[in-house]
Scaffold this motif. Sequence first.
Motif, PDB file in Angstrom:
ATOM      1  N   THR A 187       0.746  -1.281   0.042  1.00 57.27           N
ATOM      2  CA  THR A 187      -0.034  -0.127  -0.022  1.00 57.27           C
ATOM      3  C   THR A 187       0.862   1.387   0.023  1.00 57.27           C
ATOM      4  OG1 THR A 187      -1.663  -1.281   1.303  1.00 57.27           O
ATOM      5  CG2 THR A 187      -1.866   1.280   1.363  1.00 57.27           C
ATOM      6  N   ALA A 188       2.124   1.316   0.778  1.00 61.37           N
ATOM      7  CA  ALA A 188       2.895   2.277   0.904  1.00 61.37           C
ATOM      8  C   ALA A 188       3.324   2.628  -0.558  1.00 61.37           C
ATOM      9  CB  ALA A 188       3.833   2.170   1.755  1.00 61.37           C
ATOM     10  N   SER A 189       3.885   1.560  -1.287  1.00 60.85           N
ATOM     11  CA  SER A 189       4.372   1.890  -2.682  1.00 60.85           C
ATOM     12  C   SER A 189       3.280   2.614  -3.572  1.00 60.85           C
ATOM     13  CB  SER A 189       4.697   0.492  -3.196  1.00 60.85           C
ATOM     14  OG  SER A 189       5.694  -0.144  -2.304  1.00 60.85           O
ATOM     15  N   ARG A 190       2.127   2.010  -3.450  1.00 66.62           N
ATOM     16  CA  ARG A 190       0.996   2.402  -4.262  1.00 66.62           C
ATOM     17  C   ARG A 190       0.967   3.729  -4.011  1.00 66.62           C
ATOM     18  NH1 ARG A 190      -3.926  -1.146  -6.746  1.00 66.62           N
ATOM     19  NH2 ARG A 190      -2.134  -1.743  -7.661  1.00 66.62           N
ATOM     20  N   VAL A 191       0.581   4.165  -2.584  1.00 60.12           N
ATOM     21  CA  VAL A 191       0.342   5.297  -2.217  1.00 60.12           C
ATOM     22  C   VAL A 191       1.449   6.577  -2.703  1.00 60.12           C
ATOM     23  CG1 VAL A 191       0.240   6.931  -0.159  1.00 60.12           C
ATOM     24  CG2 VAL A 191      -1.286   4.660  -0.422  1.00 60.12           C
ATOM     25  N   SER A 192       2.556   6.221  -2.656  1.00 61.70           N
ATOM     26  CA  SER A 192       3.790   7.213  -2.990  1.00 61.70           C
ATOM     27  C   SER A 192       3.620   7.297  -4.362  1.00 61.70           C
ATOM     28  CB  SER A 192       4.983   6.326  -2.820  1.00 61.70           C
ATOM     29  OG  SER A 192       6.048   7.153  -3.063  1.00 61.70           O
ATOM     30  N   LYS A 193       3.277   6.355  -5.243  1.00 64.29           N
ATOM     31  CA  LYS A 193       3.234   6.590  -6.812  1.00 64.29           C
ATOM     32  C   LYS A 193       1.981   7.703  -7.113  1.00 64.29           C
ATOM     33  CE  LYS A 193       2.719   4.329 -11.222  1.00 64.29           C
ATOM     34  NZ  LYS A 193       2.856   2.956 -11.927  1.00 64.29           N
ATOM     35  N   VAL A 194       0.791   7.180  -6.473  1.00 57.37           N
ATOM     36  CA  VAL A 194      -0.619   7.869  -6.806  1.00 57.37           C
ATOM     37  C   VAL A 194      -0.581   9.319  -6.184  1.00 57.37           C
ATOM     38  CG1 VAL A 194      -2.899   7.873  -6.274  1.00 57.37           C
ATOM     39  CG2 VAL A 194      -1.840   5.810  -6.909  1.00 57.37           C
ATOM     40  N   ARG A 195      -0.021   9.699  -5.144  1.00 59.07           N
ATOM     41  CA  ARG A 195       0.108  10.739  -4.526  1.00 59.07           C
ATOM     42  C   ARG A 195       1.410  11.669  -4.870  1.00 59.07           C
ATOM     43  NH1 ARG A 195      -3.255  10.631  -0.035  1.00 59.07           N
ATOM     44  NH2 ARG A 195      -5.103   9.322  -0.377  1.00 59.07           N
ATOM     45  N   ASN A 196       2.030  10.956  -5.870  1.00 59.00           N
ATOM     46  CA  ASN A 196       3.185  11.911  -6.403  1.00 59.00           C
ATOM     47  C   ASN A 196       4.101  12.339  -5.160  1.00 59.00           C
ATOM     48  OD1 ASN A 196       2.165  12.302  -8.947  1.00 59.00           O
ATOM     49  ND2 ASN A 196       0.611  13.645  -8.193  1.00 59.00           N
ATOM     50  N   CYS A 197       4.396  11.273  -4.548  1.00 52.29           N
ATOM     51  CA  CYS A 197       5.422  11.482  -3.091  1.00 52.29           C
ATOM     52  C   CYS A 197       6.755  11.452  -3.612  1.00 52.29           C
ATOM     53  CB  CYS A 197       5.069  10.514  -2.142  1.00 52.29           C
ATOM     54  SG  CYS A 197       5.920  10.315  -0.694  1.00 52.29           S
ATOM     55  N   GLY A 198       7.070  10.257  -4.500  1.00 50.50           N
ATOM     56  CA  GLY A 198       8.299   9.891  -4.946  1.00 50.50           C
ATOM     57  C   GLY A 198       9.238   9.526  -3.555  1.00 50.50           C
ATOM     58  N   ALA A 199       8.819   8.774  -2.861  1.00 49.59           N
ATOM     59  CA  ALA A 199       9.351   8.450  -1.512  1.00 49.59           C
ATOM     60  C   ALA A 199      10.400   7.393  -2.012  1.00 49.59           C
ATOM     61  CB  ALA A 199       8.573   8.147  -0.622  1.00 49.59           C
ATOM     62  N   LYS A 200      11.798   7.308  -1.297  1.00 43.04           N
ATOM     63  CA  LYS A 200      12.532   6.077  -1.207  1.00 43.04           C
ATOM     64  C   LYS A 200      11.950   4.923  -0.476  1.00 43.04           C
ATOM     65  CE  LYS A 200      17.150   4.888  -0.411  1.00 43.04           C
ATOM     66  NZ  LYS A 200      18.490   5.183   0.114  1.00 43.04           N
ATOM     67  N   LEU A 201      11.648   4.056  -1.111  1.00 42.60           N
ATOM     68  CA  LEU A 201      10.937   2.764  -0.561  1.00 42.60           C
ATOM     69  C   LEU A 201      11.901   1.971   0.056  1.00 42.60           C
ATOM     70  CD1 LEU A 201       8.126   2.342  -3.198  1.00 42.60           C
ATOM     71  CD2 LEU A 201       7.901   3.613  -1.177  1.00 42.60           C
ATOM     72  N   GLY A 202      11.487   1.119   1.221  1.00 41.96           N
ATOM     73  CA  GLY A 202      12.241   0.116   1.485  1.00 41.96           C
ATOM     74  C   GLY A 202      12.141  -1.236   0.553  1.00 41.96           C
TER      75      GLY A 202
END
Length: 365
Positions: A187-202
């Motif tokens: 969910t975190a991976s999808r949220v980062s993409k959809v919300r234009n977050c661009g976070a560095k994922l684990g």
Amino acid sequence: MRRNVLRAVVALVAAAVAVAGYLQVHGDFQRWSDESALDGACDGLLDRNVVRGVLGAGAVEIENERRGAGLVRCEVHVYGGGAVEIRILDTSQAGQYPDSLFTGSQAVFAVPVGHGWSGLFGAGREDVEREDLFSATEYENVTTSLVLKCTGTRSPKSLYVSVTTDGDASLDDPAERPEFTRIATSTASRVSKVRNCGAKLGKSVSSLGLPVTKDEYEPLGTADGTCSGIPAAHGLAIATETARGGAPHERCLLADADHRTRYKLEAYFGTYAQQQLFLAAEDSFEGTPDSDTPAHQRDPGGRMSWTSAKCPDGQALFTLQPWADGGQRRKYPRSDADLAYERAALRAFAERSAKGHGCSAPATP
């Protein structure tokens, strides 16, 4: 008893709608039940295949809820499988929801998720009396929480995702424990993409520590986690701690030789620190942390000692509270020796915690 009733209700509802889907809308609530319901759960931010892989392939019931700006919540129930609650939060709104950020419970300390994630893994606990009169521990309400630091120019500063499994859960098998994190990380991976977050994922979580119960003591002098480096002096000999590993919240309990808790130390980073400072600003008591004064403060009444440090994701907060067994703050006056030990303990705790998160040296207590 509550969980058994919940399962029975869910089973009856799911069985009744296994062959026919439906949608009900009641204010801010939406209940969906059909095979494609997962695609619309939590604003479409869940990975349907992962949820199915964790909870099973039975009939599904979804409840969606919006709770004001910045917070999305949904529940997923699978007939014959499991049930989870998912929360997704724009952390700029975290101060509006005092209980929104998971830290674990007083009885069970959450441990770091690790593997490149800034997050916590924890559970509630029930003490169950068995027929042989010995007390056993069962875990419930298993939670994985993750904080995403965003880099996008049109995104929130950070996002928060938590997934709670409500029901009987066995965490004792290290090989099965990572399964509890799969919905949260996907969910975190999808949220980062959809919300234009661009976070560095684990990375994929391949191993996890077991949440630490409050009665898991060890000698303070040999502590190598969140209590490491704190002097074993002033009658303090026992520590309860977790490993360090980039978690946004850390905790350490100090006790005397009779296992009576004397001090609780906590560290808050990123949005966890921001929420604590926001709540402190709402507090009418003097001596609470002040975001405009990043230095040590002490309330003469013994409420709290604290210090802070500058970190890559903002200001970190480190606190020490005199504590008495039963979860009550010690309110009686402390001696000069008490205060001297508190300064030393808080300094050692804050320095090691800050270093582990790449922060500057904390202000000297």
